[in-house]
Design an enzyme around this catalytic site. Sequence first.
Site, short mmCIF file in Angstrom:
data_model
loop_
_atom_site.label_atom_id
_atom_site.label_comp_id
_atom_site.label_asym_id
_atom_site.label_seq_id
_atom_site.Cartn_x
_atom_site.Cartn_y
_atom_site.Cartn_z
N HIS A 16 6.67 -0.94 3.27
CA HIS A 16 6.70 -2.36 3.65
C HIS A 16 5.80 -3.14 2.71
O HIS A 16 4.91 -2.59 2.08
CB HIS A 16 6.29 -2.57 5.10
CG HIS A 16 4.91 -2.12 5.42
ND1 HIS A 16 4.58 -0.78 5.58
CD2 HIS A 16 3.77 -2.81 5.58
CE1 HIS A 16 3.28 -0.68 5.85
NE2 HIS A 16 2.77 -1.91 5.85
N GLN A 64 -2.41 2.69 3.14
CA GLN A 64 -1.18 2.69 3.94
C GLN A 64 -1.44 3.39 5.26
O GLN A 64 -1.90 4.52 5.29
CB GLN A 64 -0.04 3.39 3.18
CG GLN A 64 1.28 3.32 3.90
CD GLN A 64 2.42 3.97 3.10
OE1 GLN A 64 2.20 4.63 2.10
NE2 GLN A 64 3.63 3.78 3.59
N ASN A 110 0.85 -1.18 0.00
CA ASN A 110 0.00 0.00 0.00
C ASN A 110 0.89 1.24 0.00
O ASN A 110 1.78 1.36 0.83
CB ASN A 110 -0.90 0.01 1.23
CG ASN A 110 -1.77 -1.22 1.31
OD1 ASN A 110 -2.20 -1.75 0.30
ND2 ASN A 110 -2.03 -1.69 2.52
N HIS A 116 3.43 -6.75 2.16
CA HIS A 116 2.69 -7.84 2.79
C HIS A 116 2.78 -9.09 1.92
O HIS A 116 2.57 -9.01 0.71
CB HIS A 116 1.20 -7.47 2.92
CG HIS A 116 0.95 -6.24 3.71
ND1 HIS A 116 0.48 -6.29 5.01
CD2 HIS A 116 1.08 -4.93 3.40
CE1 HIS A 116 0.34 -5.05 5.46
NE2 HIS A 116 0.70 -4.21 4.50
#
Length: 100
Positions: free
Chosen positions: A63, A57, A50, A65
């Site tokens: 980051h 986000q 995101n 997932h």
Amino acid sequence: GHCLVVPKKHSRNLVEMGDDEIMNIMKAAKKIARALSLSFGNASFNIVMNNGKEAGQVVNHAHMHIIPRFQKDRLRIKWSHLKYADNEIREYAEKIRNFI
């Protein structure tokens, strides 16, 4: 089984990440996805990142997932398809080309 891949170097999103960091996060995602697949005996997974509030986000540190998927897991990623007006899609394509 949902895992996060978090780079050590801070960037708020994908666009701010350096090319080396992007390469490293993808290599790590591949390694973790393989480990998840082998441990669950299932090769299906989603990789999601995101970027920005409107994209979901919540944490302002880039980051990724890794989400293992199963036949009856009830997780659905739904895309809504919009209809473009007459030449609208061509106009968007031209705008995008100008920034590549």
